[in-house]
Write a protein that holds these residues in place. Structure first.
Motif, PDB file in Angstrom:
ATOM      1  N   THR A 364       0.834  -1.200   0.000  1.00 27.91           N
ATOM      2  CA  THR A 364       0.000   0.000   0.000  1.00 27.91           C
ATOM      3  C   THR A 364       0.876   1.259   0.000  1.00 27.91           C
ATOM      4  O   THR A 364       1.980   1.274   0.549  1.00 27.91           O
ATOM      5  CB  THR A 364      -0.920   0.018   1.232  1.00 27.91           C
ATOM      6  N   ASN A 366      -0.345   3.984   1.324  1.00 26.11           N
ATOM      7  CA  ASN A 366      -0.849   4.744   2.478  1.00 26.11           C
ATOM      8  C   ASN A 366      -0.843   3.863   3.732  1.00 26.11           C
ATOM      9  O   ASN A 366      -1.907   3.484   4.245  1.00 26.11           O
ATOM     10  CB  ASN A 366      -2.268   5.247   2.199  1.00 26.11           C
ATOM     11  N   PRO A 367       0.330   3.514   4.192  1.00 27.13           N
ATOM     12  CA  PRO A 367       0.396   2.607   5.353  1.00 27.13           C
ATOM     13  C   PRO A 367      -0.112   3.281   6.620  1.00 27.13           C
ATOM     14  O   PRO A 367      -0.007   4.489   6.797  1.00 27.13           O
ATOM     15  CB  PRO A 367       1.904   2.308   5.461  1.00 27.13           C
ATOM     16  N   GLU A 368      -0.691   2.479   7.537  1.00 24.79           N
ATOM     17  CA  GLU A 368      -1.151   2.981   8.823  1.00 24.79           C
ATOM     18  C   GLU A 368       0.011   3.010   9.819  1.00 24.79           C
ATOM     19  O   GLU A 368       0.960   2.231   9.726  1.00 24.79           O
ATOM     20  CB  GLU A 368      -2.270   2.092   9.362  1.00 24.79           C
ATOM     21  N   LEU A 369      -0.106   3.926  10.757  1.00 25.12           N
ATOM     22  CA  LEU A 369       0.945   4.027  11.787  1.00 25.12           C
ATOM     23  C   LEU A 369       0.891   2.809  12.703  1.00 25.12           C
ATOM     24  O   LEU A 369      -0.150   2.181  12.872  1.00 25.12           O
ATOM     25  CB  LEU A 369       0.755   5.295  12.620  1.00 25.12           C
ATOM     26  N   ILE A 370       2.048   2.474  13.302  1.00 25.02           N
ATOM     27  CA  ILE A 370       2.168   1.327  14.211  1.00 25.02           C
ATOM     28  C   ILE A 370       2.459   1.836  15.614  1.00 25.02           C
ATOM     29  O   ILE A 370       3.241   2.781  15.801  1.00 25.02           O
ATOM     30  CB  ILE A 370       3.298   0.399  13.748  1.00 25.02           C
ATOM     31  N   LYS A 371       1.833   1.246  16.608  1.00 27.33           N
ATOM     32  CA  LYS A 371       2.121   1.606  18.000  1.00 27.33           C
ATOM     33  C   LYS A 371       3.569   1.265  18.328  1.00 27.33           C
ATOM     34  O   LYS A 371       4.060   0.180  18.035  1.00 27.33           O
ATOM     35  CB  LYS A 371       1.193   0.857  18.950  1.00 27.33           C
TER      36      LYS A 371
END
Length: 377
Positions: A364, A366-371
């Motif tokens: 992707t 538009n990767p999502e942030l990681i905790k």
């Protein structure tokens, strides 16, 4: 005349601690002592009153009785009158010892019977020699697995010529009359100091030894073999009894205290009884899994299995390959941190294959942030 409440005399609350009581009395004793206020009857009375109050309130048996029954409860204990000062005087070294400026010695010289010359001590009796410190630097592996070391140092030994006596013709010092201390000054401000003639020994030698100049000691080189136990770390102290400076007047020698400093290792780090290191693997090895071999701190070959999909920073634990725990048969663990190595230069074939993989993966944009807490440390 009615007596004032002891807490009121010292100016403290009924809930005051023993430290509070000591501080209050110390302040009043300095202020009202008769030697500081010659001829002042009021100051003398205040001093007596404060001392009596301190004697009661600093006594673990008398204070509870006073708190419950007042002055009447103390009459049966022989404490109805002005009271003696024996208990208070016995505490003067504790009260004034931490004030600095020689107050402990000043009050010993002021309070005659319990202090003064009867408490002074010459150093003519047996004295333990000084303990010495030796700083020993060890290699990282030496500290982990133990080693043997020879340390060379200088210390004071009994003089060979006079056998440690310092010479012949010992006699009492005429300056301090054998007590090792002299008192200077007059009135309240009197200072007790080490006798400059005999250096506190209380004795002088008429015919001092030419080799040691009357000290009874000579400085010599000494070599000691030392076994370093496994598992020591920086700051560890190893005491070798009776290897410090020789004692005086037949006293025992001091100790040699060896303080350990451990050098850093280029690849291994230590936390308690556990060891840590890092090993690089390629992207394909981390993704597909692989078997690798690493060399432990003690040069042993260890087979390590990297599971498929191992992320960067993953810690792999190898039980029992860490630091020996001193005094036990147990050892810590070895933790190997997997570091996925991203190539910076690729051949044409490598680029083609990676591009094909990326096309098949379809990552992707538009990767999502990681905790952060989910990351492997």
């Amino acid at each position: 005349m009615a007596k004032r409440d002891y807490y009121e005399v010292l100016g403290v609350e009924k809930s005051a601690s023993q430290d509070d009581i000591k501080r209050a009395y110390r302040k009043l004793a300095v202020k009202y002592h008769p030697d500081k206020n010659p001829g002042d009857k009021e100051a003398e009375q205040n001093f007596r009153e404060a001392t009596e109050a301190y004697e009661i309130l600093s006594d673990e048996q008398k204070r509870p009785i006073y708190d419950q029954y007042g002055f009447a409860g103390l009459e049966g204990m022989g404490q109805g009158g002005g009271g003696g000062y024996s208990h208070a005087f016995n505490d003067f070294s504790d009260l004034f010892g931490g004030m600095g400026g020689g107050f402990g010695d000043i009050f010993e010289s002021l309070f005659g019977g319990s202090g003064g010359s009867s408490r002074r001590r010459s150093s003519s009796g047996p004295q333990t020699g000084a303990s010495l410190r030796y700083d020993l630097t060890l290699g990282f592996a030496e500290a982990v697995y133990g080693t043997k070391a020879e340390i060379r140092f200088r210390h004071a030994e009994a003089c060979d010529t006079c056998n440690g006596t310092g010479g012949t013709g010992k006699k009492s010092c005429g300056t301090c009359h054998g007590v090792g201390q002299v008192v200077s000054g007059n009135g309240f401000f009197r200072m007790q100091q080490t006798c400059p003639k005999c250096q506190g020994k209380g004795e002088v030698i008429e015919n001092p030894c030419s080799s040691c100049r009357g000290t009874g000691l000579q400085t010599k080189n000494k070599t000691v073999s030392l076994t370093i136990p496994a598992g020591v770390d920086t700051g560890k102290r190893i005491t070798i009894p009776r290897q410090g400076d020789a004692g005086v007047n037949g006293g025992p020698a001091g100790d040699l205290i060896v303080v350990i400093n451990v050098e850093d290792h280029p690849f291994f780090e230590r936390s308690g009884s556990d060891l840590y290191c890092a090993v690089p693997v390629s992207i394909s090895q981390a993704a597909l899994g692989c078997d690798i071999t690493i060399e432990s701190l003690d040069k042993k070959k260890i087979a390590l299995k990297v599971a498929p999909g191992t992320p960067n920073g993953k810690l792999l634990r190898i039980k029992g390959e860490g630091v020996p725990v001193t005094g036990t048969t147990r050892k810590g663990d070895l933790y190997v941190k997997i570091m996925v190595k991203v190539p910076t230069k690729l051949s044409s074939e490598q680029k083609r294959l990676l591009q094909a993989y990326m096309d098949a993966e379809k990552p992707t944009e538009n990767p999502e942030l990681i905790k952060l807490s989910e990351l492997n440390n």
